[in-house]
Design a protein around this motif. Structure first.
Motif, short mmCIF file in Angstrom:
data_model
loop_
_atom_site.label_atom_id
_atom_site.label_comp_id
_atom_site.label_asym_id
_atom_site.label_seq_id
_atom_site.Cartn_x
_atom_site.Cartn_y
_atom_site.Cartn_z
N PRO A 20 43.95 34.58 35.04
CA PRO A 20 43.62 35.88 34.46
C PRO A 20 42.19 35.98 33.96
CG PRO A 20 44.97 34.62 32.93
CD PRO A 20 44.94 33.84 34.23
N THR A 21 41.47 34.87 33.91
CA THR A 21 40.07 34.92 33.48
C THR A 21 39.13 35.11 34.66
OG1 THR A 21 39.70 32.52 33.64
CG2 THR A 21 40.63 33.37 31.58
N ARG A 22 39.66 35.06 35.88
CA ARG A 22 38.80 35.13 37.06
C ARG A 22 39.20 36.21 38.05
NH1 ARG A 22 39.66 29.63 39.55
NH2 ARG A 22 38.08 30.29 41.04
N PHE A 23 40.46 36.62 38.05
CA PHE A 23 40.93 37.56 39.06
C PHE A 23 41.71 38.69 38.41
CE2 PHE A 23 40.32 33.52 41.13
CZ PHE A 23 39.54 33.88 42.22
N ASP A 147 36.83 44.27 46.48
CA ASP A 147 37.42 43.40 45.45
C ASP A 147 37.92 42.12 46.10
OD1 ASP A 147 38.43 43.72 42.39
OD2 ASP A 147 39.80 42.47 43.53
N ALA A 148 37.67 40.99 45.43
CA ALA A 148 38.07 39.69 45.96
C ALA A 148 39.58 39.54 46.10
CB ALA A 148 37.53 38.57 45.08
N CYS A 149 40.35 40.15 45.19
CA CYS A 149 41.80 40.04 45.25
C CYS A 149 42.36 40.69 46.52
CB CYS A 149 42.44 40.67 44.01
SG CYS A 149 42.24 39.70 42.51
N CYS A 150 41.74 41.80 46.94
CA CYS A 150 42.19 42.49 48.15
C CYS A 150 41.94 41.63 49.38
CB CYS A 150 41.50 43.84 48.28
SG CYS A 150 41.85 44.96 46.91
N ALA A 151 40.85 40.89 49.38
CA ALA A 151 40.58 40.01 50.51
C ALA A 151 41.60 38.89 50.59
CB ALA A 151 39.17 39.41 50.37
N LYS A 152 41.89 38.27 49.47
CA LYS A 152 42.77 37.10 49.49
C LYS A 152 44.22 37.49 49.70
CE LYS A 152 42.16 33.56 49.48
NZ LYS A 152 42.23 32.65 50.69
N TRP A 153 44.80 38.23 48.80
CA TRP A 153 46.23 38.54 48.92
C TRP A 153 46.50 39.62 49.95
CZ3 TRP A 153 44.40 37.53 43.80
CH2 TRP A 153 44.83 36.29 43.30
N GLY A 182 43.90 50.66 42.90
CA GLY A 182 44.71 49.64 42.25
C GLY A 182 44.44 48.24 42.77
N CYS A 183 43.16 47.86 42.84
CA CYS A 183 42.82 46.49 43.30
C CYS A 183 43.56 45.44 42.47
CB CYS A 183 41.31 46.27 43.18
SG CYS A 183 40.30 47.41 44.13
N ARG A 184 43.80 45.76 41.21
CA ARG A 184 44.45 44.80 40.31
C ARG A 184 45.89 44.54 40.72
NH1 ARG A 184 44.45 49.81 38.33
NH2 ARG A 184 46.25 50.60 37.14
N HIS A 185 46.42 45.32 41.66
CA HIS A 185 47.79 45.13 42.15
C HIS A 185 47.81 44.52 43.56
CE1 HIS A 185 49.10 47.19 38.64
NE2 HIS A 185 48.69 48.38 39.02
N ALA A 186 46.70 43.89 43.97
CA ALA A 186 46.66 43.27 45.30
C ALA A 186 47.73 42.18 45.42
CB ALA A 186 45.27 42.66 45.53
N CYS A 288 37.93 42.80 39.83
CA CYS A 288 37.36 41.48 39.53
C CYS A 288 35.94 41.60 39.01
CB CYS A 288 37.37 40.62 40.79
SG CYS A 288 39.04 40.12 41.33
N SER A 289 35.20 42.60 39.47
CA SER A 289 33.81 42.76 39.00
C SER A 289 33.76 43.05 37.51
CB SER A 289 33.13 43.89 39.79
OG SER A 289 33.86 45.10 39.64
N ASP A 290 34.79 43.74 36.99
CA ASP A 290 34.83 44.01 35.55
C ASP A 290 35.03 42.72 34.75
OD1 ASP A 290 34.57 46.70 36.10
OD2 ASP A 290 36.74 47.07 36.07
N LEU A 291 35.82 41.82 35.31
CA LEU A 291 36.02 40.53 34.65
C LEU A 291 34.72 39.74 34.58
CD1 LEU A 291 39.41 39.25 36.11
CD2 LEU A 291 38.83 39.34 33.69
N LYS A 292 33.96 39.78 35.66
CA LYS A 292 32.72 39.00 35.72
C LYS A 292 31.69 39.52 34.72
CE LYS A 292 33.29 37.67 40.57
NZ LYS A 292 32.76 37.80 41.94
N THR A 293 31.64 40.84 34.56
CA THR A 293 30.64 41.41 33.65
C THR A 293 31.12 41.47 32.21
OG1 THR A 293 31.46 43.64 34.16
CG2 THR A 293 29.63 42.81 35.49
#
Length: 317
Positions: A20-23, A147-153, A182-186, A288-293
């Protein structure tokens, strides 16, 4: 660069576990945000075949698009259409798919702007050679540049759905698609023309999801909602179906107007149930970009529901 293994772990049921700290997928899971009630999506869709390698952050504008195509897309959006890019391999050639018309036009790039303008202006499309499409199209968000999550999952779910689809003959068309919301729901997917949205998909979901959709039923473990309903009505439908026999169909959702609560009667093939829905707040990042910033974590409205009344007579669906 591939994501590290701990970025896409799953539990013993195949559900996603993520840091949860990265994705953002992991962050929203840790925040307790439910999928139900997040199925909103526009009804009018123009889906443009464009090579995935040229996708950028935008859901509809990509690298090397000519100016006249960009202008046509902009005019369609102004007219109230949602425009996304789609792709798949090794399927060659250009095409545009349009909903709710549920047609596909195979045509060269040079003809894209004229077709898009014709759709946006509600003109006759016969000259573009429209043809019918399979009963269900499944669009899986694999938009890694968004978003990175969309690429992976998303891509893992897409590959599994492609592998599972041939068992259903010509009933399904599976595509990669740009940002669905809803990238957060990938991994996320949209099934058209049914209008059902899914989230947190993993490869193990492919076979049961297509089995449910082949019967024109939602796949409840990953169901976000039906796109034409408001969030609390989506939650009412999902709450009801989750408590009723497998295979139960929802036929209508009616809201009561004589109460201060959000109360719905969900009409199903097994009978009618009454569901009370209420609003809560959670704090979760949307990307994920919001987490990074490390931006301030936004507060989101969510809806939950519970059955308060039912009169069930199980019938054949």
């Amino acid at each position: 660069m591939p994501l590290p293994p701990d970025a896409y772990l799953t539990d013993d049921t195949g559900r996603i576990i993520a840091d949860p700290t990265r994705f953002c997928t992991g962050h929203t899971l840790a925040a307790g945000e439910p999928l139900a009630g997040t199925g909103a999506h526009q009804a009018r869709n123009i889906l443009i075949r464009w090579p995935k390698g040229r996708w950028e952050h935008s859901l509809r504008i990509a690298a090397e698009m000519p100016d006249d195509l960009v202008a046509a897309i902009d005019s369609a959006v102004e007219a109230g259409w949602r425009v996304n890019l789609i792709d798949r391999k090794p399927d060659p050639g250009g095409c545009i798919i349009v909903f709710p018309q549920a047609i596909r036009c195979d045509l060269p790039l040079q003809a894209y702007p004229a077709l898009i303008r014709a759709v946006a202006e509600d003109k006759d499309l016969a000259s573009f050679g429209p043809r019918t499409i399979p009963p269900s199209c499944v669009f899986v968000c694999t938009h890694g540049k968004h978003d990175a999550c969309c690429a992976k999952w998303g891509f893992a779910a897409y590959k599994s759905l492609c592998a599972a689809a041939p068992a259903h003959g010509d009933d399904f068309d599976i595509w990669e698609i740009t940002h669905l919301g809803g990238c957060r729901h990938a991994g996320g997917a949209l099934v058209l023309p049914a209008g059902r949205k899914y989230g947190r998909l993993v490869p193990a979901d492919a076979v049961p999801l297509l089995a449910a959709e082949a019967r024109d039923l939602p796949y409840l473990p990953a169901f976000r909602g039906t796109n034409h309903m408001q969030a609390p009505a989506q939650v009412a439908e999902i709450t009801a179906l989750s408590q009723l026999p497998t295979g139960t169909r929802c036929t209508a959702v009616d809201e009561h107007t004589d109460t201060n609560d959000r109360v719905f009667t969900v009409h199903t093939s097994a009978g009618a149930v009454v569901v009370r829905c209420w609003e809560e707040k959670v704090q979760s990042y949307g990307a994920c970009s919001d987490l990074k910033t490390q931006k301030p974590i936004p507060s989101r409205s969510i809806w939950r529901g519970t059955l308060i009344e039912h009169d069930i007579t199980v019938e054949a669906s």
